[in-house]
Design an enzyme around this catalytic site. Structure first.
Site, PDB file in Angstrom:
ATOM      1  N   ARG A  13      31.868  39.720  29.761  1.00  0.00           N
ATOM      2  CA  ARG A  13      32.218  38.903  30.938  1.00  0.00           C
ATOM      3  C   ARG A  13      31.038  38.019  31.363  1.00  0.00           C
ATOM      4  O   ARG A  13      31.224  36.922  31.882  1.00  0.00           O
ATOM      5  CB  ARG A  13      32.693  39.777  32.093  1.00  0.00           C
ATOM      6  N   GLU A  61      47.273  35.895  42.848  1.00  0.00           N
ATOM      7  CA  GLU A  61      47.154  35.450  41.465  1.00  0.00           C
ATOM      8  C   GLU A  61      48.254  34.470  41.049  1.00  0.00           C
ATOM      9  O   GLU A  61      47.999  33.518  40.301  1.00  0.00           O
ATOM     10  CB  GLU A  61      47.140  36.657  40.528  1.00  0.00           C
ATOM     11  N   PHE A  86      45.855  41.478  36.007  1.00  0.00           N
ATOM     12  CA  PHE A  86      46.359  40.525  36.989  1.00  0.00           C
ATOM     13  C   PHE A  86      46.540  39.130  36.386  1.00  0.00           C
ATOM     14  O   PHE A  86      47.312  38.322  36.921  1.00  0.00           O
ATOM     15  CB  PHE A  86      45.402  40.443  38.182  1.00  0.00           C
ATOM     16  N   HIS A 112      37.870  42.640  32.029  1.00  0.00           N
ATOM     17  CA  HIS A 112      38.262  44.038  32.239  1.00  0.00           C
ATOM     18  C   HIS A 112      39.531  44.404  31.467  1.00  0.00           C
ATOM     19  O   HIS A 112      40.413  45.093  31.967  1.00  0.00           O
ATOM     20  CB  HIS A 112      38.460  44.315  33.728  1.00  0.00           C
ATOM     21  N   ASP A 120      38.607  52.986  36.380  1.00  0.00           N
ATOM     22  CA  ASP A 120      39.682  52.481  37.242  1.00  0.00           C
ATOM     23  C   ASP A 120      41.055  52.973  36.807  1.00  0.00           C
ATOM     24  O   ASP A 120      42.008  52.903  37.573  1.00  0.00           O
ATOM     25  CB  ASP A 120      39.672  50.950  37.265  1.00  0.00           C
ATOM     26  N   ARG A 170      34.634  44.459  30.373  1.00  0.00           N
ATOM     27  CA  ARG A 170      33.723  44.880  31.427  1.00  0.00           C
ATOM     28  C   ARG A 170      32.417  45.505  30.912  1.00  0.00           C
ATOM     29  O   ARG A 170      31.354  45.230  31.455  1.00  0.00           O
ATOM     30  CB  ARG A 170      34.437  45.886  32.326  1.00  0.00           C
TER      31      ARG A 170
END
Length: 317
Positions: A13, A61, A86, A112, A120, A170
């Protein structure tokens, strides 16, 4: 062939952030939109240096995709940034109607992705996004392997006209691709030549494939390793040239076994040269909470899993 060495682990990223920063300096038509994740997408520098070209949309989004599509009408090149979950699943209708169907020059940049999102958990660890995006007519799908390649891809897609899905991650991972290597959309990279098996890998699994090739060499197995960074359009010529020599193939990806790189390779083989294939991918399941290392081990997405897949496929030749 060049031996690839980890020159210092970095997160992919951050490669996106570095590429976007460079684009901001040299292309005034590049604009950036973010859905309340500036730090996570490493878009801070672009916002700081070009506030008039940065749009903080918030946790909206679908609205972000609509705004991006509209900006293209005025000649802008919008880069949208949020998590892969998303960027695709939450806004699929908007991407389909306003971007893909309308052939808008939007760059959908997704961080991610996959299991390496880690703690997560399953709700955020999207493993279906490559399949979702590659099924959209006209959508280019790119999945980069390290910091350098992600930076290069980010810069390259600005000059490519048409909708693009750029997928990255990530965690900190080995950075091994040369920083001056050209990024050519749709062109695979032959990392290592071999005669016994073709290993076709994408994203975080490319480095694991190189490690697997070293382990296989110790067993007397010569593995050819190909980095497929562009899943659509797929470099079918590179794949067919390799498998014509080796006679079998293993695909490796941080994605569901359904709908990803492996299925694209299978379609190519079936249509041209049917040969044994084994898959290293998530076997039709969701993820769970854990460290990236724990998850890659449990879901068999590491170099040892690739070695075992190679041993299986060679027996089928």
């Amino acid at each position: 062939m060049k031996k690839y060495i980890n020159t210092g682990s970095k997160d992919t990223r951050s490669g996106f952030g570095a590429g976007l920063t460079e684009l901001g300096q040299k292309n005034e038509n590049v604009v950036a939109l973010c859905a309340d994740l500036i730090g996570s997408l490493k878009m801070d520098d672009f916002k700081k240096n070009h506030p008039e070209r940065f749009f903080q949309v918030g946790i909206a989004e679908a609205n972000m995709i609509g705004i991006a599509a509209g900006l293209t009408i005025g000649g802008k090149i919008p880069f949208t940034g949020t998590f892969a979950n998303f960027s695709t699943g939450r806004v699929y209708d908007q991407i389909r109607q306003s971007v893909a169907y309308s052939d808008k020059n939007v760059k959908i940049c997704a961080s991610h992705a996959g299991l390496t999102l880690g703690e997560d958990g399953a709700t955020h660890q999207i493993l279906e996004d490559i399949g979702l995006m590659k099924m959209l007519p006209g959508m280019t799908v790119i999945n980069t392997c390290d910091f350098n390649q992600t930076k290069a891809a980010t810069i390259a897609i600005a000059d490519y006209h048409g909708p693009v899905y750029l997928r990255f991650g990530r965690p900190v991972v080995p950075n091994f691709m040369p920083d001056d290597a050209p990024f050519i959309i749709g062109k695979a990279i032959l990392l290592q030549e071999g005669n016994d098996v073709t290993i076709i890998a994408t994203g975080h699994l490319v480095w694991e494939a190189l490690i697997a090739a070293e382990k296989l060499a110790e067993k007397g197995i010569s593995a050819e390793v190909i980095n497929i960074h562009t899943i659509k359009p797929l470099d079918e010529d590179a794949i067919l040239k390799s498998v014509a020599k080796t006679g079998c193939v293993v695909t490796a990806e941080e994605h569901n076994i359904l709908g990803g790189l492996g299925e694209s390779v299978s379609r190519t083989l079936v249509a041209n040269n049917p040969l044994p294939q084994e898959f290293v991918a998530v076997n039709d399941s969701f993820g769970e909470s854990g460290t990236p290392e724990q998850l890659m081990e449990k879901y068999k997405l590491n170099n040892q899993a690739i070695v075992e897949a190679v041993e299986r496929v060679i027996k089928r030749k």
